[in-house]
Design an enzyme around this catalytic site. Structure first.
Site, mmCIF file in Angstrom:
data_model
loop_
_atom_site.group_PDB
_atom_site.id
_atom_site.type_symbol
_atom_site.label_atom_id
_atom_site.label_comp_id
_atom_site.label_asym_id
_atom_site.label_seq_id
_atom_site.Cartn_x
_atom_site.Cartn_y
_atom_site.Cartn_z
ATOM 1 N N GLY A 116 0.776 -1.236 0.000
ATOM 2 C CA GLY A 116 0.000 0.000 0.000
ATOM 3 C C GLY A 116 0.803 1.280 0.000
ATOM 4 N N ARG A 118 -6.713 2.484 -15.885
ATOM 5 C CA ARG A 118 -6.803 3.226 -14.624
ATOM 6 C C ARG A 118 -7.429 4.621 -14.755
ATOM 7 N NH1 ARG A 118 -3.159 4.459 -11.537
ATOM 8 N NH2 ARG A 118 -4.058 3.799 -9.567
ATOM 9 N N CYS A 133 -13.191 2.813 -29.026
ATOM 10 C CA CYS A 133 -14.483 3.378 -29.396
ATOM 11 C C CYS A 133 -15.308 3.598 -28.149
ATOM 12 C CB CYS A 133 -15.211 2.446 -30.346
ATOM 13 S SG CYS A 133 -14.502 2.541 -31.963
#
Ligand code: LLP
Length: 434
Positions: free
Chosen positions: A248, A333, A364
Site C-alpha cells: 500500500g 486506470r 471506441c
C-alpha cells in the site's frame, strides 16, 4: 516526473531510461510500449530487504505480483531473495514457469477456487493467506487427503481506514476481504483454524489499502494487530509467529504527490519495524517474523509507457484532443479510477509548453481519455509521448477491448534492453475462437 539516476532528461532534452533514449526504444520495439527500469525495481527490493534486516532482523518482503506479473519479474524476485504474493492459479502458473521457488509464495484471495487450492498445494506454495471459513474447511479436507500440513496466515481486517481512492480501500468494516478483528470473527476463524490438524496457524495478515501516503495508518494497524496478538497469546495460548502488514505504500504520479525515493521507502519500513518492536516489548508477545507486501512501490515508478502521437482534434473554446496509439486497453486506470499521470514528449522535453491537451486513446468509447489536461509543447504526428509511473496495475489490467493487441513490455538495465513480454499478434486474438 520523479527523476532518478536511471530515468532522466539528457542534455538534448531527450528522455532516457536505463541509459537508453526512450525514442530509440519506441523505434526499435514499436508503440505503445511498456518500458520497465529493472535497476530501479532491484533497488527498491534491496532497500526494503536491507531495511528489514537492519532494523528488525527476522523478516522479508513479498512482491505483490498482481501489480505486474510476468516470468521476468518473478525471476528478478527470485534473484533478489524476495518472496511473492500470488492471487490466482494463473499467477502461480507464471511464477512456476519462471522457476520461482514457490515455498516463498503467499497465496491470497477471498474466493480461491478448489482447483486453484489443489494446484497451489501440488506446486508447493509455502503459505496460504486464508480469507474465508469455506477456505479453512476446503484446505483442511484437501491437506488431510494428501497427508500434509499447510502453513497458513489468517487475513484479518483491523478496521483501520486509510484515506485513498475508495475502489482500492480494503480494510474498512464493509469489505469482502479479511475477518474483522472488532466483530470477533477473526478470533472465531483463528480458533477454528488452530484446531485443525492439517493447518499450521502461523500468524496474521492485514492489508489496509493502496496508494497510502499516511505512514501513521500503518502504525495504527500494527497497534491493533499486536493488541489482537496479545489476546490470542495471553488468553488463548496461540502465538502469532508471523505478522504480514500487506502493501500500500504510495508512489509519485503527479505534481501533487510527494517525490519518494528509495530512502523514503526505507523510512516507511523503519516506522513499521520500530512500532512493532516497541509493541512487542510493551505487550509481552512473541516477536513475530515481519513481512510486508508491496507491489505498486516496486514496479509503479519503474514503468513508463511510450506512445506515438496520431490524430489531433481541436474543439474551439472547449478542448484539444491528441490521440495516441494506446488507450484503455493498455491502461484502464484513468477510466476506472480517474487516475492522473504526468507526460512529456520524449524527444522534446525542453521545448516550451504551448498548450493544454487531453491525450485520448483509440478505443471506441468517449471515456477513453488517458491523460486529461496535460501541458505540452505543440505535439506533431509521429512524436513519441511518454507517460510516467505506469508500471503498476497498468499492463496487469490490460485487455483486448476493441480487439486491440496488448503492448510489448521491455526491460532496460545498464543501456541494455530485452523483451520480457512480446506484443500480441492478431493471431493471439483469435487463438481461442472456435
Ligand atoms: N497485498 C494485498 C493483500 C493486496 O490486496 C494488495 C493490493 C497488495 C498487497 C499490494 O498493494 P500495493 O503495494 O500495490 O498498493 N488496481 C488498483 C490497485 C488494487 C490493489 C489491490 N491490492 C490500482 O490500479 O490502483
Amino acid at each position: 516526473m520523479n527523476e532518478r539516476a536511471t530515468m532522466k532528461i539528457n542534455s538534448q532534452g531527450k528522455l532516457e531510461i536505463g541509459g537508453i533514449p526512450a525514442s530509440d526504444l519506441a523505434r526499435r520495439y514499436g508503440t505503445p510500449l511498456y518500458v520497465m527500469d529493472e535497476t530501479y525495481i532491484r533497488q527498491v527490493v534491496r532497500a526494503y530487504r536491507d531495511t528489514i534486516a537492519r532494523t528488525y532482523g527476522d523478516g522479508n518482503m513479498a512482491y505483490a505480483s498482481k501489480a505486474f506479473s510476468c516470468k521476468a519479474i518473478y525471476r528478478i524476485m527470485q534473484e533478489e531473495g524476495a518472496c511473492i504474493d500470488v492471487v490466482s492459479g494463473g499467477e502461480i502458473y507464471t511464477a512456476k514457469a519462471a522457476g520461482f521457488d514457490l515455498s516463498l509464495a503467499y497465496f491470497h484471495g477471498n474466493n480461491k477456487l478448489e482447483e486453484e487450492i489443489e494446484f497451489a498445494l501440488e506446486s508447493g506454495v509455502g503459505t496460504f493467506v486464508v480469507d474465508s471459513y469455506d477456505e479453512i474447511e476446503i484446505l483442511e479436507r484437501l491437506c488431510a487427503a494428501r497427508g500434509t500440513r499447510q502453513k497458513i496466515l489468517i487475513r484479518v481486517n483491523p478496521g483501520v481506514e486509510a484515506h485513498t481512492h475508495t475502489f482500492v480501500q480494503t480494510a474498512t468494516v464493509d469489505s469482502k476481504f479479511g475477518f474483522s478483528v472488532r466483530s470477533g470473527e477473526a478470533l472465531d476463524a483463528i480458533l477454528g483454524a488452530a484446531s485443525k490438524s492439517h493447518l499450521d496457524f502461523a500468524g496474521l495478515h492485514s492489508h489496509i489499502g493502496s496508494q497510502i501516503f499516511d505512514k501513521q495508518a500503518f502504525v495504527l494497524a500494527v497497534d491493533v494487530l499486536t493488541d489482537f496478538a496479545a489476546t490470542l497469546e495471553h488468553t488463548h495460548g496461540i502465538a502469532v509467529r508471523e505478522l504480514n502488514l500487506g502493501g500500500g505504500f504510495a508512489i509519485h504520479y503527479t505534481a501533487e504527490d510527494p517525490r519518494y525515493n528509495v530512502e523514503e521507502y526505507c523510512e516507511y519500513v523503519r516506522n513499521l519495524t520500530r512500532a512493532l518492536e516497541s509493541d512487542v516489548a510493551r505487550k509481552g508477545i512473541t516477536r513475530p517474523y515481519f513481512m510486508i507486501e508491496p507491489g505498486r512501490s516496486i514496479v509503479g515508478e519503474a514503468g513508463v509507457t511510450l506512445y506515438t502521437v496520431g490524430a489531433r482534434k481541436e474543439i474551439r473554446d472547449v478542448r484539444t484532443y491528441l490521440a495516441v496509439d494506446g488507450g484503455m486497453f493498455e491502461n484502464i486506470r484513468p477510466a476506472l479510477y480517474d487516475s492522473r499521470y504526468e507526460v512529456v514528449l520524449a524527444d522534446r522535453a525542453f521545448d516550451p509548453i504551448e498548450e493544454t491537451v487531453s491525450v485520448a486513446g483509440k478505443c471506441c468509447e468517449s471515456g477513453d481519455v488517458l491523460y486529461k489536461d496535460v501541458a505540452l509543447p505543440k505535439a506533431r504526428r509521429g512524436d513519441v509521448l511518454a507517460a510516467f509511473s505506469t508500471g503498476a496495475y497498468g499492463y496487469a489490467m490490460s485487455s483486448n477491448y476493441n480487439r486491440n493487441i496488448t503492448p510489448a513490455v521491455v526491460f532496460v538495465r545498464d543501456k541494455e534492453s530485452y523483451v520480457a513480454v512480446r506484443r500480441q499478434t492478431y493471431d493471439d486474438l483469435i487463438r481461442n475462437d472456435q
